[in-house]
Every structure is written in C-alpha cells, then in structure tokens.
Design a protein around this motif. Structure first.
Motif, PDB file in Angstrom:
ATOM      1  N   PRO A  51       0.819  -1.215   0.000  1.00 32.51           N
ATOM      2  CA  PRO A  51       0.000   0.000   0.000  1.00 32.51           C
ATOM      3  C   PRO A  51       0.857   1.271   0.000  1.00 32.51           C
ATOM      4  CG  PRO A  51      -0.821  -1.597   1.592  1.00 32.51           C
ATOM      5  CD  PRO A  51       0.483  -2.116   1.116  1.00 32.51           C
ATOM      6  N   ALA A  52       1.942   1.239   0.774  1.00 33.70           N
ATOM      7  CA  ALA A  52       2.806   2.424   0.802  1.00 33.70           C
ATOM      8  C   ALA A  52       3.502   2.602  -0.530  1.00 33.70           C
ATOM      9  CB  ALA A  52       3.841   2.281   1.919  1.00 33.70           C
ATOM     10  N   ARG A  53       3.887   1.500  -1.131  1.00 35.89           N
ATOM     11  CA  ARG A  53       4.538   1.590  -2.457  1.00 35.89           C
ATOM     12  C   ARG A  53       3.559   2.163  -3.478  1.00 35.89           C
ATOM     13  NH1 ARG A  53       6.671  -3.796  -1.095  1.00 35.89           N
ATOM     14  NH2 ARG A  53       5.259  -4.781  -2.616  1.00 35.89           N
ATOM     15  N   ALA A  54       2.336   1.707  -3.367  1.00 31.34           N
ATOM     16  CA  ALA A  54       1.308   2.224  -4.293  1.00 31.34           C
ATOM     17  C   ALA A  54       1.139   3.730  -4.111  1.00 31.34           C
ATOM     18  CB  ALA A  54      -0.020   1.499  -4.047  1.00 31.34           C
ATOM     19  N   ALA A  55       1.169   4.154  -2.875  1.00 31.63           N
ATOM     20  CA  ALA A  55       1.017   5.592  -2.610  1.00 31.63           C
ATOM     21  C   ALA A  55       2.189   6.374  -3.196  1.00 31.63           C
ATOM     22  CB  ALA A  55       0.929   5.821  -1.101  1.00 31.63           C
ATOM     23  N   ILE A  56       3.387   5.805  -3.074  1.00 28.00           N
ATOM     24  CA  ILE A  56       4.575   6.478  -3.629  1.00 28.00           C
ATOM     25  C   ILE A  56       4.456   6.585  -5.147  1.00 28.00           C
ATOM     26  CG2 ILE A  56       7.072   6.240  -3.973  1.00 28.00           C
ATOM     27  CD1 ILE A  56       7.123   4.819  -1.185  1.00 28.00           C
ATOM     28  N   LEU A  57       4.041   5.497  -5.769  1.00 22.02           N
ATOM     29  CA  LEU A  57       3.922   5.494  -7.232  1.00 22.02           C
ATOM     30  C   LEU A  57       2.812   6.449  -7.689  1.00 22.02           C
ATOM     31  CD1 LEU A  57       4.344   1.637  -7.798  1.00 22.02           C
ATOM     32  CD2 LEU A  57       6.009   3.443  -8.318  1.00 22.02           C
ATOM     33  N   ALA A  72      -1.281   0.575  -8.108  1.00 23.11           N
ATOM     34  CA  ALA A  72      -1.509  -0.552  -7.194  1.00 23.11           C
ATOM     35  C   ALA A  72      -0.930  -1.830  -7.766  1.00 23.11           C
ATOM     36  CB  ALA A  72      -3.005  -0.703  -6.934  1.00 23.11           C
ATOM     37  N   THR A  73      -1.064  -1.987  -9.099  1.00 19.93           N
ATOM     38  CA  THR A  73      -0.554  -3.209  -9.723  1.00 19.93           C
ATOM     39  C   THR A  73       0.965  -3.269  -9.656  1.00 19.93           C
ATOM     40  OG1 THR A  73      -2.421  -3.151 -11.241  1.00 19.93           O
ATOM     41  CG2 THR A  73      -0.579  -4.579 -11.851  1.00 19.93           C
ATOM     42  N   ILE A  90      -2.372   3.797 -21.205  1.00 22.16           N
ATOM     43  CA  ILE A  90      -1.909   2.434 -21.466  1.00 22.16           C
ATOM     44  C   ILE A  90      -2.550   1.507 -20.439  1.00 22.16           C
ATOM     45  CG2 ILE A  90       0.152   0.961 -21.485  1.00 22.16           C
ATOM     46  CD1 ILE A  90       1.763   3.426 -22.233  1.00 22.16           C
ATOM     47  N   SER A  91      -3.029   0.384 -20.931  1.00 24.92           N
ATOM     48  CA  SER A  91      -3.674  -0.557 -19.994  1.00 24.92           C
ATOM     49  C   SER A  91      -2.627  -1.187 -19.083  1.00 24.92           C
ATOM     50  CB  SER A  91      -4.387  -1.662 -20.780  1.00 24.92           C
ATOM     51  OG  SER A  91      -3.415  -2.469 -21.403  1.00 24.92           O
ATOM     52  N   VAL A  92      -3.110  -1.749 -18.023  1.00 24.16           N
ATOM     53  CA  VAL A  92      -2.193  -2.389 -17.060  1.00 24.16           C
ATOM     54  C   VAL A  92      -1.448  -3.527 -17.731  1.00 24.16           C
ATOM     55  CG1 VAL A  92      -2.094  -3.722 -14.925  1.00 24.16           C
ATOM     56  CG2 VAL A  92      -3.558  -1.704 -15.070  1.00 24.16           C
TER      57      VAL A  92
END
Lengths: 200, 646
Positions: free
Chosen positions: B166-172, B189-190, B220-222
C-alpha cells in the motif's frame, strides 16, 4: 529500578497497571497493543475468566529498538483487581520499576479505589518498597462517563494524589490518555537511570 | 513551505525511523547520535534530506550539512583530505545537524572513517546531533575502525525496510500525479504488488511506462504496461493474506511515545557520555592522558558523571602544576611522560619532591679557593694531576679521589679548587662540605622523611666533595647515609672526592663497605709544603702588597720552617699585620723581628720560673731587675720625664 544490562546492552523496564477490579487496566493494555506496530510488540498474554475478568495477569512486551546503543524493552503487566487475588498481585508487583494506578472515576467505586490503593501500599511495603520511592502515575479512567456519575480529576487528585505525582484523565476504552499515561510513567522510570550510582 | 516529511510515505516498516528523523529535525541542538539502518532504496536519503530541508525552513534557520560519504571517499582517494578536509571539518563542527549518508561505502577506508569518527566525537562533545545512514546493519559492516564501531554501538539505531505494497502504491501514485500523465487507474496498485528490491526500482519501472505513456493520449492498460516491463499480471492466489496495511489510525501515538522514550534514554546515557567525552576532549587538549575517563566511558554507566570528571580534573590539574614546577626546578624532568598521566600522580608527586629536595641550597665550593691560587710543588703535584684528570673526565677516572695528608697541607684548598673547576666545566650543582657540616646537617633532620629529603639533595648533585672524612669515625648513622649517597652517585657516574687527615688504614670504626670504596678509588698523599709550595703561597699572599717584589723577604719567609701551608700563610699574615700596625713596608728585618721574637717566647716558657723580684720592668729594656738595682740606678725625675713623656 530499570534493569540495565551493560554487558548485553539492554534496558528492561517492568511497568505494572494496578487498580480495583474493572477499572480498565486490561483495556489500557489492549489499546496499547492495538497501537504498537506488530514488529515491535510481543504476544499479549491474557488469562481471563469467561466474564472477561483477569484471572491471573496480562502481559504485553514492547520492543522499542536500539536507543543510545541499548536494546530497550518495556514489559507491561496488569494485576487481577479482585480482592481475593492478592497473592497474584504481590507476585506481579515484584521487581516493578513503575506503577500506573488506574482509578475508576465512578463515584460509586470510590471506596474500592481507596481499598485498592491501600492494598498497593501494603503489598509494596511487604516487599520492602516505599511507595514514595517508586515511580507512580495516577490515571483517572472512565472520565468519558456522564459528569454526574464520575468524580472530576481535581476531586480525585484531592483523594489520591497527596504526593503530587503525575495524574491524567483517561478514557481507556477509546484511548484517551492511554499513551499519555504510559509516557508519563516511562519518563519517571527512565529518569531513575540517572539515580544509578556510577560504576567504574 | 510544505512539510518536507510529508513526501515520505509512512509505513510500519519505516515509522520508527520517520519519528526519529522528525525528532532530530525538531530538536537539532541535542546531544544525539542516530543511526538509520535500511536496505538500498528504503528511504534513508529521503529522510536525511527531509531533516535538512526542515531545518533550513526553521525560524530562525538552522544549518544541516548532508555529507554523501561516496563523494567524500572518492575525494579522499584522489586528493587526500588536506586543506579541503580541514575546511569541511570546521563546517561540520559548526552545523546544527550533520547527516552522513551511505556509511557502508567507506568500509575499509580508514582515513575517511577516522574523519567521520573525529567529527562525531567533536560534535557529541559539543552536544550536537549527528545522523548516519547505512545500508548495512552495524554488525555486518567490515573493516570498520574500532573507535568508530564502538561509538556507533552507542547510537540509537532505527531500521527502515522496504515499505509494504500500500505504501509503495502511494509512492507510485504520487509520482504519477507529479508527472500529470493519464494512466490506467489501477496501474500504481498493480506495480506496487510486483517484487522489486527497492523503491527506486519501482519508480524506475513506472518511469519506463510513463515515457511511453507521454507519447500517446490514450492511457496504457495495465496489461500493456506490464508487457512493457516484460511481465504479466499474476492473479493473487486465494487465501494469501493481504499486504500489511499502512500505519493503523492512531499509530502516531506509539511514535510519540517512542520519541519520548528515546529522548529520555538518550538524555540519561548521552548526557553521561557527553560529559565524559567533553572532559576527555578538554584534557586531551591539555596534553593529559585520559585513560581513566575513557574506561568510565566504556563502562557505560549512568548517573551523575560530575564526581568522576571532578576527581579526574583534580588529579590532572595537580599533575599539570607538578609538571610546570618540574620544568622550572628540574629541566631534566621537563616533558617527562609521567606528567601527562594522572594515573601516575603519586609517582609524579614523588619525583617533584625529589626535585625540590635536590634544588635546596647546597654547600658549594668557596669561590676564592681555586686551583689557580694554589701553590704548586712536589708535595701536591701528584694530587693536582689527579684533580686535572677528574676535571677532564668527571666521574670516569679517579672516582672517588681520596686525598690523604696531615692537617694544613692544602687538602681543603684542593677539594674546593676541584669543585670550582668542575663547576667551571659545566657541572652543577657541586656539593663541597666538611664532614663536620655533614654531621650537623644530618643531626638537624628530625624524621625519616626529612632525612630522606636531605639525602636526596646529595644523591642528585653533579659532584660530591667531602672534607675531613676522618671525622665520621664512629658516626654510624652518618656513614650509613654517606654510603647511600655514595651508591647513588656512583650509579650515576658522578665525580666524588674525599679528604682525610688520617690514612685510610687508620680509620678505625669505619663501615668497611665505605672504607673499601674509598680504597678502591684513587688515594693520593698530600705532603707538607716543600719550598716550592711555600714560595708559591708567599708570592700569592704578597702579590697585592708593596713587598710583592721583595725577593729577600720572599726568600726569608720561604726558608722559615713550616709544616703546613696554613703555617706559611700564618707567617705571612703576621708580618703583613705588623707592618700595617707599625706603618712600615714589609721587609726582612721586620719579618725577622716579628717572627723570631714570637719564636723566642716558647723558649722562655721552658725556663725555670724567675726568682721573686720587685716586678719592676725596666723601661726600654724589656728585662726585670732587682729593686735595689733599680733604686741605685734610678734617674732623676727631670731625666726620666724626657724619655717617658717626651
């Protein structure tokens, strides 16, 4: 006095939550347990009856990490509040570095608070500890209840705090004053590190 | 200005480090050493920069120096520390907070480690905070300077790990927002669910996608994004627990508590250590060894450090005073190591006490009794030659030199002359005294301590000359002391000379150890003055008078019988005194009248007592006459008045 192991470079502090039955000691520990990162807390040991009354004691170890080169640990205990578990209370009190006396602020529990406070002094005395020499913090719990049911902090201070120790109003169920109480006690306890006579 | 810490995404894996970093930023001038331990890309540098920026934005602004040890190590390898190193050190010591990044890159680089250690020590002594980030835990750092390793063990260490998904997702997501590029809603998130070693690698992967995304308006799609990275989306297996949630609500309560505890513990230990380090730094600056304080520091005790610091300060202060005194009273002790080590205080006191003792006034040679003024003749030529050897090689040859001869033959003059010659040759001090004085001084010592001090005076002299040593016969205590003095001087190779009016073989009641030492030296007999000696003595005494060139007088005086130099001197002094009294020039006639009249007296004393007479002394004749004769030959009063009153 906090156990400072200079060889292993460890500081271990034993803090005991004391008070009459159902005053909120275990609630304090549960709240703390819920707020301490998983990596830093041990398993909370709690022996309770079917009606959630503490049968033996609660134990919550907290790892605070390396502070000034010392691995620092706090061990939080509660005692069973019921009068008939006095032997257990004495056992838990042994070697305590500090005590939080949790006062049930309800006016109707006043006598039980007094009785428990006296019991604390007696048990400490039996172990040769003068309560005036032991770090002590008073927590006036359940201050969230309607004012007509509880005694105010000044009133409780008048009754219990004749040594002017730190006292804090709290609502352990919702966490108000829980960490403040722990901070207050840890401050007093850790200041006693300085009281240790220097050794060369 | 926005909070520099706001850009740091909190996570259970780094929450403690974030709290500690905030604490440093909020209370910079604090005696504090913080170690941030985290793998590459865990956010250490981010936190260091946040501390620096927070301090720069403070009111009033604070200075924080962020030192990348990679660059410092490169600089040192290329050019050494040099003046730039000194300037950097000065700058770092002035800063409110110093932030060293990448400690692990200076493994085995001792010059850089030494520099870092010096900065840490100086800052701790000054009560200033230092933060160090390292990619390896302390135990895994190799080639670390032992002092630096020991100091870092005293630090407060907080760990950082790769934040959870979750923290990584927030950073990204934050990066995507910064770029302002439309992307698939669940891209951050992915990507955060993928496995990379560090946050930097997550950001790198996102950047590759964003570069492509910026070329097309369509998100661009995931799947396409993963394909760009050469990856495919993997469905989350059932039953796998969700990634740890970011900090639970209220987690800040624990951080605040932790910060409070860290501050309290640091205050106790770091105050103790800081005070000791400060004292170590101060006394080392004074050139004093601080082993005792360093041991106290190692003992890592808590409590009031002042008694230890005060006791050390007391000892060190006394030691410095002793050292200063020693420099003045005993230049040979100047700079001695003993005056730098408070653990040697007792020995230093003893040394200075000895120096004081040896500096006490000594019986020095009489300046008038020089060898130049000594009459030379066959009687003392051997002694003089021996003296010349002693002066040329003091303590090496003729040690001891023992002059033996009857009283008045010039032994005392020879000893004092030797003493003056030794001093003229640079030896100092030279003790020259009679055994009588030696006995008197010893008798005045009232306690063993005083005796030891008195003895020490002579044990430290550069030359020792003792006259009339025969007077020590039967003086057991004095002989014992002399033996000790002798032993010390002999060991030090310092010259000794003794004079005795009696042959050594006749010194009964003398300690045989002392006697054999005398006999083992050079024993020279000094005989009664021969004519040459007498001539030299007389010439010397008449040199300043009107009779300096009166050969007849000199010859007459030298021809007179004399068994000692002292009697020759006596003769000359009597003639000179008579001449002065009579207001006459010294002459042979006067000398004869003076000396021979004196000589006659003992002859008269040998005669039988004269018969009782009237006792009337005949004027002008010097003889006694009978009363009857006197009356018969009595002149008239008129005649008498002329010679008696005229």
């Amino acid at each position: 006095m906090p156990l400072v192991n200079f060889t292993a470079r460890e500081i271990t502090c034993k803090l005991v939550y004391y008070g009459p039955g159902r005053c909120g000691k275990t609630t304090n520990l549960q709240y703390i347990h819920g707020r301490v990162p998983e990596a830093r807390r041990g398993r909370m040991v709690s022996l309770a009856t079917q009606s959630d009354r503490t049968l033996f004691f609660d134990f919550l170890p907290i790892e605070l990490g390396v502070i000034s080169g010392f691995t620092t640990r706090f061990q939080l205990y509660t005692v069973p509040g019921q009068v008939y578990y006095n032997a257990t209370r004495r056992l838990v009190l042994q070697g305590a570095d500090g005590v939080v006396f949790v006062v049930d602020s309800q006016a109707r529990r006043f006598d039980e608070n007094v009785e428990s406070f006296q019991n604390l002094q007696e048990n400490l005395l039996e172990q040769g500890v003068d309560i005036r020499q032991l770090p002590l913090v008073l927590q006036y719990n359940k201050q969230d209840l309607p004012p007509d049911l509880v005694l105010s902090a000044p009133e409780l201070d008048e009754a219990f705090n004749f040594r002017s120790v730190p006292s804090l109003p709290a609502d352990a169920l919702h966490g108000t004053g829980v960490f403040e109480t722990l901070k207050a006690l840890s401050t007093v306890v850790l200041q006693r590190l300085a009281a240790r006579p220097p050794t060369l | 200005m926005t909070d520099p810490f706001a850009s740091f995404v909190a996570d259970p894996a780094n929450q403690a480090a974030l709290s500690a970093a905030r604490m440093v930023a909020e209370t910079p001038r604090m005696h504090y050493l913080l170690l941030l331990v985290g793998t590459r890309g865990s956010g250490k540098t981010h936190l260091l920069r946040a501390i620096r920026d927070r301090l720069a934005a403070a009111e009033p602004p604070r200075t924080a120096e962020l030192v990348g040890l990679v660059r410092l190590a490169e600089h040192v390898q290329a050019k050494g520390l040099g003046d730039a190193g000194l300037a950097l050190r000065e700058r770092l010591l002035r800063a409110d907070v110093v932030l060293f990044d990448d400690l692990d890159v200076i493994e085995r680089q001792l010059p850089v480690q030494s520099f870092v250690f010096d900065v840490i020590e100086s800052r701790l002594a000054a009560g200033l905070a230092t933060v160090i980030a390292t990619g390896k835990p302390l135990g895994r750092l190799t080639g670390l300077d032992a002092r630096l390793a020991r100091r870092l063990r005293d630090a407060s260490a907080v760990d950082l790990a790769l934040p959870g998904a979750p923290a990584r997702a927030a950073i990204l997501a934050r990066r995507i927002a910064e770029v302002g590029c439309p992307v698939a809603p669940d891209l951050a998130a992915t990507l955060a669910e993928l496995e990379f070693a560090s946050v930097k690698e997550y950001l790198g992967a996102l950047n590759r996608i964003l570069v492509v995304q910026q070329t097309t308006p369509k998100p661009i799609s995931v799947e396409d994004a993963l394909a760009l990275l050469g990856l495919e989306r993997e469905p989350a297996p059932a039953g796998v627990p969700a990634a740890p949630a970011p900090m639970a609500e209220g987690g800040g309560e624990f951080d605040a508590f932790l910060t409070e505890v860290m501050a309290n513990v640091s205050q106790q230990f770091d105050h103790w250590r800081g005070r000791l380090r400060e004292a170590v730094s101060y006394w080392q600056g004074q050139g004093v060894k601080t082993r005792r304080l360093e041991q106290a520091l190692l003992a890592d005790s808590t409590g009031d450090p002042e008694p230890i610091v005060a006791a050390f300060g007391h000892d060190a202060g006394e030691l410095l005073r002793l050292g200063a005194e020693a420099r003045v009273i005993a230049p040979d002790l100047a700079g001695a190591e003993i005056f730098r080590d408070p653990d040697q205080l007792v020995a230093a006191r003893h040394l200075v006490q000895e120096a004081r003792a040896r500096r006490a006034p000594l019986s020095a040679p009489l300046p008038d009794l020089t060898l130049a003024r000594l009459g030379v003749g066959a009687a003392n030529r051997v002694a003089l030659e021996a003296l010349a050897v002693v002066v040329a090689e003091p303590g090496v040859r003729h040690n001891p030199l023992v002059l033996v001869g009857p009283s008045g033959v010039g032994k005392t003059h020879l000893l004092h002359g030797l003493g003056n010659a030794l001093m003229a040759g640079g030896l100092s001090p030279v003790a020259c005294l009679s055994a009588h004085s030696f006995l008197g001084e010893l008798a005045a010592q009232r306690s063993p301590e005083e005796t030891a001090q008195w003895r020490a005076r002579y044990q430290w002299v550069a030359g020792f000359l003792l006259d009339d040593v025969h007077l020590l016969t039967g003086e057991t205590r004095a002989q014992a002391e002399l033996l000790q003095i002798y032993a010390a001087l002999e060991e030090g190779g310092r010259p000794m000379a003794f004079a005795s009016a009696r042959p050594l073989s006749e010194l009964a009641g003398f300690d045989h150890r002392l006697l054999t030492r005398f006999q083992g030296g050079t024993v020279v007999d000094v005989a009664a003055p021969d004519r040459d000696v007498r001539l030299a003595v007389i010439r010397a005494l008449l040199a300043e008078t009107t009779a300096a060139d009166d050969v007849g007088l000199i010859d007459y005086l030298a021809g007179r019988p004399a068994d000692s130099v002292r009697s020759v001197q006596g003769m000359v002094h009597r003639v000179l005194a008579e001449a002065e009294a009579e207001r006459m020039v010294p002459s042979v006639a006067l000398a004869r009248e003076t000396l021979e009249a004196v000589e006659a007296k003992p002859i008269r004393r040998d005669r039988k007592p004269a018969a009782p007479t009237s006792g009337i002394l005949s004027p002008g004749m010097g003889i006694v006459r009978s009363r009857e004769k006197m009356i018969l030959q009595w002149p008239s009063p008129a005649d008498r008045l002329l010679p008696e009153f005229g």
